[in-house]
Design a protein around this motif. Structure first.
Motif, mmCIF file in Angstrom:
data_model
loop_
_atom_site.group_PDB
_atom_site.id
_atom_site.type_symbol
_atom_site.label_atom_id
_atom_site.label_comp_id
_atom_site.label_asym_id
_atom_site.label_seq_id
_atom_site.Cartn_x
_atom_site.Cartn_y
_atom_site.Cartn_z
ATOM 1 N N ARG A 94 4.334 -11.778 1.627
ATOM 2 C CA ARG A 94 3.678 -10.491 1.433
ATOM 3 C C ARG A 94 3.943 -9.566 2.629
ATOM 4 O O ARG A 94 4.196 -8.377 2.451
ATOM 5 C CB ARG A 94 2.179 -10.684 1.236
ATOM 6 C CG ARG A 94 1.455 -9.435 0.703
ATOM 7 C CD ARG A 94 -0.045 -9.694 0.650
ATOM 8 N NE ARG A 94 -0.359 -10.882 -0.118
ATOM 9 C CZ ARG A 94 -0.572 -10.905 -1.427
ATOM 10 N NH1 ARG A 94 -0.504 -9.789 -2.124
ATOM 11 N NH2 ARG A 94 -0.856 -12.030 -2.050
ATOM 12 N N ILE A 98 5.800 -5.927 2.402
ATOM 13 C CA ILE A 98 5.103 -4.721 2.839
ATOM 14 C C ILE A 98 5.886 -4.026 3.948
ATOM 15 O O ILE A 98 5.977 -2.784 3.980
ATOM 16 C CB ILE A 98 3.665 -5.059 3.277
ATOM 17 C CG1 ILE A 98 2.822 -5.444 2.051
ATOM 18 C CG2 ILE A 98 3.024 -3.895 4.025
ATOM 19 C CD1 ILE A 98 1.427 -5.937 2.372
ATOM 20 N N HIS A 101 8.763 -2.261 2.269
ATOM 21 C CA HIS A 101 8.242 -1.092 1.561
ATOM 22 C C HIS A 101 7.909 0.032 2.543
ATOM 23 O O HIS A 101 8.119 1.212 2.237
ATOM 24 C CB HIS A 101 6.985 -1.470 0.773
ATOM 25 C CG HIS A 101 7.277 -2.274 -0.458
ATOM 26 N ND1 HIS A 101 6.294 -2.616 -1.368
ATOM 27 C CD2 HIS A 101 8.433 -2.799 -0.939
ATOM 28 C CE1 HIS A 101 6.832 -3.320 -2.344
ATOM 29 N NE2 HIS A 101 8.123 -3.447 -2.109
ATOM 30 N N ARG A 105 9.226 3.819 2.473
ATOM 31 C CA ARG A 105 8.319 4.974 2.472
ATOM 32 C C ARG A 105 8.663 5.955 3.595
ATOM 33 O O ARG A 105 8.439 7.164 3.452
ATOM 34 C CB ARG A 105 6.872 4.498 2.583
ATOM 35 C CG ARG A 105 6.387 3.749 1.333
ATOM 36 C CD ARG A 105 4.922 3.350 1.458
ATOM 37 N NE ARG A 105 4.528 2.412 0.427
ATOM 38 C CZ ARG A 105 4.201 2.728 -0.821
ATOM 39 N NH1 ARG A 105 4.243 3.999 -1.188
ATOM 40 N NH2 ARG A 105 3.862 1.803 -1.697
ATOM 41 N N GLY A 148 7.506 5.664 -4.619
ATOM 42 C CA GLY A 148 6.410 5.018 -3.903
ATOM 43 C C GLY A 148 5.474 4.254 -4.830
ATOM 44 O O GLY A 148 5.024 3.150 -4.514
ATOM 45 N N HIS A 149 5.186 4.833 -5.989
ATOM 46 C CA HIS A 149 4.342 4.138 -6.966
ATOM 47 C C HIS A 149 5.026 2.864 -7.468
ATOM 48 O O HIS A 149 4.367 1.844 -7.704
ATOM 49 C CB HIS A 149 4.040 5.056 -8.151
ATOM 50 C CG HIS A 149 3.207 6.238 -7.783
ATOM 51 N ND1 HIS A 149 3.139 7.377 -8.564
ATOM 52 C CD2 HIS A 149 2.396 6.481 -6.716
ATOM 53 C CE1 HIS A 149 2.333 8.253 -7.998
ATOM 54 N NE2 HIS A 149 1.877 7.738 -6.882
ATOM 55 N N SER A 152 4.350 0.087 -5.049
ATOM 56 C CA SER A 152 2.987 -0.437 -5.184
ATOM 57 C C SER A 152 2.859 -1.339 -6.406
ATOM 58 O O SER A 152 2.229 -2.404 -6.351
ATOM 59 C CB SER A 152 1.989 0.719 -5.275
ATOM 60 O OG SER A 152 2.030 1.532 -4.112
ATOM 61 N N ALA A 153 3.451 -0.912 -7.518
ATOM 62 C CA ALA A 153 3.367 -1.712 -8.742
ATOM 63 C C ALA A 153 4.153 -3.008 -8.609
ATOM 64 O O ALA A 153 3.767 -4.047 -9.168
ATOM 65 C CB ALA A 153 3.886 -0.895 -9.929
ATOM 66 N N LEU A 155 4.488 -4.731 -5.852
ATOM 67 C CA LEU A 155 3.646 -5.645 -5.079
ATOM 68 C C LEU A 155 2.579 -6.274 -5.967
ATOM 69 O O LEU A 155 2.255 -7.465 -5.833
ATOM 70 C CB LEU A 155 3.005 -4.896 -3.907
ATOM 71 C CG LEU A 155 2.217 -5.753 -2.913
ATOM 72 C CD1 LEU A 155 3.086 -6.835 -2.297
ATOM 73 C CD2 LEU A 155 1.620 -4.870 -1.819
ATOM 74 N N TRP A 156 2.029 -5.490 -6.892
ATOM 75 C CA TRP A 156 1.056 -6.039 -7.857
ATOM 76 C C TRP A 156 1.701 -7.148 -8.680
ATOM 77 O O TRP A 156 1.108 -8.220 -8.870
ATOM 78 C CB TRP A 156 0.566 -4.925 -8.780
ATOM 79 C CG TRP A 156 -0.273 -5.415 -9.930
ATOM 80 C CD1 TRP A 156 -1.615 -5.655 -9.923
ATOM 81 C CD2 TRP A 156 0.181 -5.735 -11.252
ATOM 82 N NE1 TRP A 156 -2.017 -6.100 -11.157
ATOM 83 C CE2 TRP A 156 -0.935 -6.168 -11.989
ATOM 84 C CE3 TRP A 156 1.430 -5.708 -11.867
ATOM 85 C CZ2 TRP A 156 -0.843 -6.559 -13.318
ATOM 86 C CZ3 TRP A 156 1.531 -6.099 -13.201
ATOM 87 C CH2 TRP A 156 0.393 -6.525 -13.911
#
Length: 316
Positions: A94, A98, A101, A105, A148-149, A152-153, A155-156
């Motif tokens: 993780r 991150i 990511h 970003r 960017g979204h 995030s998705a 990572l989900w």
């Protein structure tokens, strides 16, 4: 070419931009420039009909914009493989994700990529720089936000997979649109296909209904073509596996229902396209062009996987 078998219904014409091969050559040149080496880079840049994907989605665009679309496809496939589909869950996975990511970003926020960056970071920087070079007046803020979204998705999805959980159908359909980058694709289409909608039309609930239906069509098509490879890899983020889990169906039942979902998405698109004014929309040329561009996108979702070696091996 051998006869292709489409896994989803597709009533739309098979149209392709004649510059697909040249766009793939451009992607290979940029790949060499940013340092994409190794088996993964070579496979994506040379072995998955890369230029044809963008050519099917954007049959009527300018060559330079088609090249940007091809670069995006290359970035998406390579980034998704490295940081999602083929990610090893050992160690502090993780934190690694991150951190990667966060670097993406930074580029989305305006930092210029440099020679010391990872090749994928440099490739993303090149995509955004090409957008600015080709059309300095284009507002890329929505495109950057959707990328960017997507992070995030993703990572989900990774969190779900790390816990070996299968999502429920409603949650999956919402999140699949985002981690599949269908929402990014729409914003990219505004640039590549020179789409124009005023804000009121763009956010109209009926337009958003079509946006969602087309996104679902693309996601489900991808899932059907990817099913065998994803089962082998233990990836449960697939509409067939989700339906099996939700309803206790076997694979043929789940696949049949997934195809019906695609048929429903096509009907929604065709209904709105044929009588937009009935829903309070102004059927001007901008709206007609916007709706019409979705035919090529759905055609590509149905046809490119049937032609690409990527879907005869692994990945999505």
């Amino acid at each position: 070419m051998t006869t292709e078998t489409l896994l989803v219904p597709c009533p739309f014409p098979d149209r392709s931009h004649p510059g697909g091969s040249a766009a793939a050559e451009y992607a290979r040149a940029v790949g060499a420039e940013v340092g994409l080496t190794g088996v993964a880079g070579a496979t994506v840049l040379n072995g998955i009909a890369l230029g044809e994907a963008a050519a099917l989605i954007h049959p009527d665009t300018d060559q330079d914009r088609l090249q940007v679309a091809t670069l995006w496809t290359a970035f998406l496939v390579l980034f998704d493989d490295a940081w999602s589909d083929r990610l090893e869950f050992g160690g502090d996975w993780r934190r690694r994700v991150i951190e990667q990511h966060a670097t993406v970003r930074e580029i989305l926020g305006g930092r210029a990529a440099h020679a010391g960056d990872d090749p994928l970071i440099r490739l993303l920087g090149r995509i955004l720089a090409d957008v600015e070079r080709i059309d300095p007046g284009f507002d890329s803020s929505r495109l950057r936000a959707e990328i960017g979204h997507y992070l995030s998705a993703t990572l989900w999805e990774l969190d779900l997979r790390s816990r070996r959980e299968i999502p429920d159908l409603a949650t999956y359909m919402v999140m699949r649109r985002v981690f599949s980058t269908m929402t990014v694709q729409l914003e990219l289409d505004y640039f590549v296909d020179r789409l124009r909608l005023d804000e009121q039309t763009r956010t109209h609930p009926i337009v958003r209904l079509v946006d969602g239906a087309v996104a679902d069509y693309g996601c489900i098509a991808n899932d059907l073509y990817s099913l065998a490879a994803e089962r082998r890899a233990g990836i449960a983020s697939n509409i067939v596996i989700v339906l099996e889990h939700e309803y206790g169906w076997d694979e043929p039942q789940a696949m049949a229902h997934a195809r019906r979902m695609c048929e429903r998405a096509v009907r929604i698109y065709q209904d709105v396209s044929s009588r937009a004014a009935d829903f309070g929309l102004r059927p001007d040329e901008d709206l007609r062009r916007y709706l019409r561009h979705y035919e090529s996108l759905m055609s590509a979702a149905a046809r490119w996987p049937a032609r690409s070696a990527r879907y005869r091996s692994s990945g999505r």
